[in-house]
Scaffold this motif. Structure first.
Motif, PDB file in Angstrom:
ATOM      1  N   ALA A  58       0.915  -1.298  -0.024  1.00  0.00           N
ATOM      2  CA  ALA A  58       0.049   0.071   0.040  1.00  0.00           C
ATOM      3  C   ALA A  58       1.010   1.197   0.112  1.00  0.00           C
ATOM      4  CB  ALA A  58      -0.953  -0.135   1.208  1.00  0.00           C
ATOM      5  N   LEU A  59       2.027   1.188   0.726  1.00  0.00           N
ATOM      6  CA  LEU A  59       2.854   2.307   0.807  1.00  0.00           C
ATOM      7  C   LEU A  59       3.482   2.489  -0.640  1.00  0.00           C
ATOM      8  CD1 LEU A  59       4.663   2.033   4.180  1.00  0.00           C
ATOM      9  CD2 LEU A  59       2.936   3.621   3.534  1.00  0.00           C
ATOM     10  N   ILE A  60       4.059   1.289  -1.275  1.00  0.00           N
ATOM     11  CA  ILE A  60       4.477   1.428  -2.583  1.00  0.00           C
ATOM     12  C   ILE A  60       3.407   1.984  -3.627  1.00  0.00           C
ATOM     13  CG2 ILE A  60       5.571   0.377  -4.589  1.00  0.00           C
ATOM     14  CD1 ILE A  60       7.565   0.898  -2.050  1.00  0.00           C
ATOM     15  N   ALA A  61       2.144   1.735  -3.478  1.00  0.00           N
ATOM     16  CA  ALA A  61       1.315   1.977  -4.461  1.00  0.00           C
ATOM     17  C   ALA A  61       0.960   3.622  -4.178  1.00  0.00           C
ATOM     18  CB  ALA A  61       0.049   1.110  -4.265  1.00  0.00           C
ATOM     19  N   GLY A  62       1.077   3.893  -3.027  1.00  0.00           N
ATOM     20  CA  GLY A  62       0.838   5.272  -2.790  1.00  0.00           C
ATOM     21  C   GLY A  62       2.131   6.115  -3.112  1.00  0.00           C
ATOM     22  N   LEU A  63       3.161   5.673  -3.141  1.00  0.00           N
ATOM     23  CA  LEU A  63       4.359   6.721  -3.579  1.00  0.00           C
ATOM     24  C   LEU A  63       4.365   6.671  -4.978  1.00  0.00           C
ATOM     25  CD1 LEU A  63       7.409   7.308  -2.896  1.00  0.00           C
ATOM     26  CD2 LEU A  63       8.247   5.331  -3.543  1.00  0.00           C
ATOM     27  N   LYS A  64       3.664   5.797  -5.678  1.00  0.00           N
ATOM     28  CA  LYS A  64       3.675   5.634  -7.350  1.00  0.00           C
ATOM     29  C   LYS A  64       2.577   6.787  -7.552  1.00  0.00           C
ATOM     30  CE  LYS A  64       2.438   3.055 -11.315  1.00  0.00           C
ATOM     31  NZ  LYS A  64       1.807   1.704 -11.798  1.00  0.00           N
ATOM     32  N   SER A  65       1.302   6.663  -6.818  1.00  0.00           N
ATOM     33  CA  SER A  65       0.338   7.653  -7.232  1.00  0.00           C
ATOM     34  C   SER A  65       0.717   9.135  -6.774  1.00  0.00           C
ATOM     35  CB  SER A  65      -1.120   7.317  -6.590  1.00  0.00           C
ATOM     36  OG  SER A  65      -0.711   7.328  -5.266  1.00  0.00           O
ATOM     37  N   THR A  66       1.402   9.023  -5.674  1.00  0.00           N
ATOM     38  CA  THR A  66       1.820  10.667  -5.355  1.00  0.00           C
ATOM     39  C   THR A  66       2.637  11.228  -6.420  1.00  0.00           C
ATOM     40  OG1 THR A  66       3.291   9.924  -3.754  1.00  0.00           O
ATOM     41  CG2 THR A  66       1.176  10.478  -2.806  1.00  0.00           C
ATOM     42  N   ARG A  67       3.426  10.333  -6.937  1.00  0.00           N
ATOM     43  CA  ARG A  67       4.691  11.045  -7.771  1.00  0.00           C
ATOM     44  C   ARG A  67       4.266  11.126  -9.077  1.00  0.00           C
ATOM     45  NH1 ARG A  67      10.344   7.699  -6.136  1.00  0.00           N
ATOM     46  NH2 ARG A  67      10.475   8.832  -4.405  1.00  0.00           N
ATOM     47  N   GLN A  68       3.082  10.412  -9.587  1.00  0.00           N
ATOM     48  CA  GLN A  68       2.234  10.450 -10.692  1.00  0.00           C
ATOM     49  C   GLN A  68       1.893  11.913 -10.859  1.00  0.00           C
ATOM     50  OE1 GLN A  68       0.011   7.013 -11.386  1.00  0.00           O
ATOM     51  NE2 GLN A  68       1.554   5.949 -12.661  1.00  0.00           N
ATOM     52  N   ALA A  69       1.132  12.438  -9.499  1.00  0.00           N
ATOM     53  CA  ALA A  69       0.819  13.451  -9.229  1.00  0.00           C
ATOM     54  C   ALA A  69       1.455  14.692  -9.020  1.00  0.00           C
ATOM     55  CB  ALA A  69      -0.660  13.397  -8.408  1.00  0.00           C
ATOM     56  N   GLY A  70       2.725  14.340  -9.338  1.00  0.00           N
ATOM     57  CA  GLY A  70       3.667  15.601  -9.142  1.00  0.00           C
ATOM     58  C   GLY A  70       4.113  15.608  -7.687  1.00  0.00           C
ATOM     59  N   LEU A 125       5.647  10.571  -1.540  1.00  0.00           N
ATOM     60  CA  LEU A 125       5.305  10.170  -0.045  1.00  0.00           C
ATOM     61  C   LEU A 125       6.370   9.656   0.766  1.00  0.00           C
ATOM     62  CD1 LEU A 125       2.253   7.674   0.487  1.00  0.00           C
ATOM     63  CD2 LEU A 125       4.600   6.877   1.049  1.00  0.00           C
ATOM     64  N   ARG A 126       6.127  10.255   2.071  1.00  0.00           N
ATOM     65  CA  ARG A 126       7.426  10.068   2.919  1.00  0.00           C
ATOM     66  C   ARG A 126       6.807   9.360   3.865  1.00  0.00           C
ATOM     67  NH1 ARG A 126      11.023  14.559   1.476  1.00  0.00           N
ATOM     68  NH2 ARG A 126      10.953  14.530  -0.538  1.00  0.00           N
ATOM     69  N   ILE A 127       7.760   8.499   4.956  1.00  0.00           N
ATOM     70  CA  ILE A 127       7.174   7.699   5.854  1.00  0.00           C
ATOM     71  C   ILE A 127       8.052   8.440   7.172  1.00  0.00           C
ATOM     72  CG2 ILE A 127       6.432   5.846   4.777  1.00  0.00           C
ATOM     73  CD1 ILE A 127       8.970   4.469   6.020  1.00  0.00           C
ATOM     74  N   ALA A 128       7.213   8.668   8.155  1.00  0.00           N
ATOM     75  CA  ALA A 128       7.951   9.312   9.364  1.00  0.00           C
ATOM     76  C   ALA A 128       7.917   8.213  10.567  1.00  0.00           C
ATOM     77  CB  ALA A 128       7.299  10.450   9.870  1.00  0.00           C
ATOM     78  N   LYS A 180      15.669   2.354   1.178  1.00  0.00           N
ATOM     79  CA  LYS A 180      16.343   2.979   0.013  1.00  0.00           C
ATOM     80  C   LYS A 180      15.469   4.109  -0.582  1.00  0.00           C
ATOM     81  CE  LYS A 180      20.199   1.037   0.897  1.00  0.00           C
ATOM     82  NZ  LYS A 180      20.045   0.376   2.101  1.00  0.00           N
ATOM     83  N   VAL A 181      14.092   3.479  -0.787  1.00  0.00           N
ATOM     84  CA  VAL A 181      12.930   4.234  -1.619  1.00  0.00           C
ATOM     85  C   VAL A 181      12.222   5.037  -0.655  1.00  0.00           C
ATOM     86  CG1 VAL A 181      11.103   3.954  -3.243  1.00  0.00           C
ATOM     87  CG2 VAL A 181      13.102   2.428  -3.309  1.00  0.00           C
ATOM     88  N   LEU A 182      11.905   4.355   0.028  1.00  0.00           N
ATOM     89  CA  LEU A 182      10.899   5.006   1.296  1.00  0.00           C
ATOM     90  C   LEU A 182      11.926   5.477   2.554  1.00  0.00           C
ATOM     91  CD1 LEU A 182       8.012   2.396   1.374  1.00  0.00           C
ATOM     92  CD2 LEU A 182       7.856   4.839   0.537  1.00  0.00           C
ATOM     93  N   ARG A 183      12.611   6.607   2.287  1.00  0.00           N
ATOM     94  CA  ARG A 183      13.743   6.642   3.222  1.00  0.00           C
ATOM     95  C   ARG A 183      13.023   7.278   4.650  1.00  0.00           C
ATOM     96  NH1 ARG A 183      16.332  10.551   0.024  1.00  0.00           N
ATOM     97  NH2 ARG A 183      15.128   9.864  -1.807  1.00  0.00           N
ATOM     98  N   PRO A 184      12.946   6.567   5.439  1.00  0.00           N
ATOM     99  CA  PRO A 184      12.373   6.914   6.921  1.00  0.00           C
ATOM    100  C   PRO A 184      12.805   8.206   7.594  1.00  0.00           C
ATOM    101  CG  PRO A 184      13.061   4.581   7.208  1.00  0.00           C
ATOM    102  CD  PRO A 184      13.500   5.183   5.734  1.00  0.00           C
ATOM    103  N   ARG A 185      12.012   9.037   7.852  1.00  0.00           N
ATOM    104  CA  ARG A 185      12.232  10.274   8.730  1.00  0.00           C
ATOM    105  C   ARG A 185      11.893  10.297   9.962  1.00  0.00           C
ATOM    106  NH1 ARG A 185      13.298  10.861   3.495  1.00  0.00           N
ATOM    107  NH2 ARG A 185      13.473  12.793   2.475  1.00  0.00           N
TER     108      ARG A 185
END
Length: 112
Positions: free
Chosen positions: A62-74, A77-80, A97-102
């Protein structure tokens, strides 16, 4: 049952907080929450995992799908604030490396 809170920060960042377990049962809710923010014009999203006690591959998907959709919208997605179990899942899949945690939601969009 996982609960989700969704809000927008003063900086225009959508913040989603899953509380409980992010599994196959609740992953769809996360996907829908992300889609709702993106559809309403908020493509920059921080997912606050501080109250997420467990995440499985469905939650990760779900996080990866969200990352894709947010990037397609300009946006992005970040995780904290993930706990050790979530960090372990991210490291085992190399997705840290992709969802670099903050460390916190406030830091999610402070840097590139």
């Amino acid at each position: 049952m996982t609960e989700f809170t969704v809000e927008r920060s003063d900086q225009g960042v959508g913040v989603i907080r899953p509380v409980g377990r992010l599994t196959m049962v609740s992953a769809r809710q996360l996907t829908e929450a992300i889609a709702g923010l993106v559809d309403s014009g908020t493509p920059r999203i921080a997912v606050d995992l501080s109250a997420t006690e467990f995440m499985d591959s469905s939650g990760l998907g779900a996080l990866i799908a969200g990352l894709k959709s947010t990037r397609q919208a300009g946006g992005d997605l970040r995780i904290a604030a993930p706990n050790e179990q979530v960090l372990t899942i991210l490291r085992l899949t190399n997705l840290d490396k992709v969802l670099r945690p903050r460390d916190s939601v406030e830091e999610a969009f402070d840097r590139g």
